[in-house]
Each structure stands twice: as C-alpha cells, then as structure tokens.
Design a protein around this motif. Sequence first.
Motif, PDB file in Angstrom:
ATOM      1  N   PRO A 150      28.873   7.136   3.443  1.00 37.63           N
ATOM      2  CA  PRO A 150      30.400   7.646   3.327  1.00 37.63           C
ATOM      3  C   PRO A 150      32.000   7.345   3.759  1.00 37.63           C
ATOM      4  O   PRO A 150      32.708   7.825   2.802  1.00 37.63           O
ATOM      5  N   GLU A 151      31.854   7.511   4.859  1.00 35.02           N
ATOM      6  CA  GLU A 151      33.088   7.150   5.968  1.00 35.02           C
ATOM      7  C   GLU A 151      33.592   5.776   5.246  1.00 35.02           C
ATOM      8  O   GLU A 151      34.473   5.388   5.355  1.00 35.02           O
ATOM      9  N   GLU A 152      32.664   4.425   5.288  1.00 32.31           N
ATOM     10  CA  GLU A 152      33.189   3.561   5.253  1.00 32.31           C
ATOM     11  C   GLU A 152      33.605   3.498   3.558  1.00 32.31           C
ATOM     12  O   GLU A 152      34.332   2.137   3.896  1.00 32.31           O
ATOM     13  N   THR A 153      32.839   3.692   3.039  1.00 31.76           N
ATOM     14  CA  THR A 153      33.369   3.868   1.670  1.00 31.76           C
ATOM     15  C   THR A 153      34.783   4.834   1.706  1.00 31.76           C
ATOM     16  O   THR A 153      35.723   3.534   0.831  1.00 31.76           O
ATOM     17  N   ASP A 206      35.471  -4.390   9.360  1.00 29.86           N
ATOM     18  CA  ASP A 206      34.468  -5.084  10.807  1.00 29.86           C
ATOM     19  C   ASP A 206      35.551  -3.840  12.239  1.00 29.86           C
ATOM     20  O   ASP A 206      36.567  -4.087  11.579  1.00 29.86           O
ATOM     21  N   PRO A 207      34.594  -3.431  13.149  1.00 29.07           N
ATOM     22  CA  PRO A 207      35.876  -2.362  13.909  1.00 29.07           C
ATOM     23  C   PRO A 207      36.795  -3.437  14.418  1.00 29.07           C
ATOM     24  O   PRO A 207      36.625  -4.166  15.014  1.00 29.07           O
ATOM     25  N   GLU A 208      37.696  -2.572  14.445  1.00 26.57           N
ATOM     26  CA  GLU A 208      39.266  -3.186  15.558  1.00 26.57           C
ATOM     27  C   GLU A 208      38.569  -2.360  17.150  1.00 26.57           C
ATOM     28  O   GLU A 208      38.195  -0.728  16.990  1.00 26.57           O
ATOM     29  N   LYS A 209      39.493  -2.842  18.156  1.00 32.67           N
ATOM     30  CA  LYS A 209      39.862  -2.110  19.605  1.00 32.67           C
ATOM     31  C   LYS A 209      40.704  -1.681  18.908  1.00 32.67           C
ATOM     32  O   LYS A 209      40.149  -0.047  20.409  1.00 32.67           O
ATOM     33  N   MET A 263      39.390  -4.927   7.082  1.00 34.67           N
ATOM     34  CA  MET A 263      38.871  -5.366   5.330  1.00 34.67           C
ATOM     35  C   MET A 263      38.434  -7.288   5.565  1.00 34.67           C
ATOM     36  O   MET A 263      39.624  -7.016   6.106  1.00 34.67           O
ATOM     37  N   CYS A 264      37.256  -7.158   6.271  1.00 31.11           N
ATOM     38  CA  CYS A 264      37.083  -9.096   5.646  1.00 31.11           C
ATOM     39  C   CYS A 264      36.052  -9.548   4.243  1.00 31.11           C
ATOM     40  O   CYS A 264      35.680  -8.794   4.051  1.00 31.11           O
ATOM     41  N   THR A 265      36.823 -10.124   3.702  1.00 29.69           N
ATOM     42  CA  THR A 265      36.045 -10.418   1.946  1.00 29.69           C
ATOM     43  C   THR A 265      35.738 -11.572   2.450  1.00 29.69           C
ATOM     44  O   THR A 265      36.122 -12.804   2.951  1.00 29.69           O
ATOM     45  N   ILE A 266      34.709 -12.042   2.095  1.00 24.77           N
ATOM     46  CA  ILE A 266      33.846 -13.089   1.008  1.00 24.77           C
ATOM     47  C   ILE A 266      34.218 -13.540   0.538  1.00 24.77           C
ATOM     48  O   ILE A 266      33.468 -13.399  -1.006  1.00 24.77           O
TER      49      ILE A 266
END
Length: 85
Positions: free
Chosen positions: A3-6, A36-39, A45-48
Amino acid sequence: MGPEETKELQRHVDELLRKGWVRESLGPCVVPVILDPEKDGGWRMCTICRAANVVMVKYHHPISKLDDMLDELHGTICHYSFGSH
C-alpha cells in the motif's frame, strides 16, 4: 507492491500528469515501473521501456542530415548579436 509503494507511485504519476510530462494512454502497451530508494529517504520512479520501444513508430520525425540543414540555411543572415562590438 504494498500500500505505501502504491501511494508513492500514484503520487509520482499524478505529479507527471500535472506537469504535462505524461498523458493517459489507451494504447496496447503497459510500461512497468519500479521505485528505487534515494539517499534522502524519498523514492525515484524508474520505468522499463523496452516493450514499448519495440512497438513505437521508428523515426516518426527524423532529424535532418547536417548537409541538408546547411543547404536550407544558405544565404540567410543572422540579425542577433552576442556580446558587445
């Protein structure tokens, strides 16, 4: 995704839509994303896009060759000056 990531992903998408950098698509492709977690504790957010790139129209607006662009500019006069004379 939990839920948090969503929620975080939805926040990213909403921001991109608000800025006009992306738009809703009804096309056949889905582009997967990961967070992807940042410092600093935030998320990036990374897209493929490999799958989307396969079906994209190649060279929809091709870049002109340098020779063609120079031929097009031949004889033009620049009316802008940079710096002092």
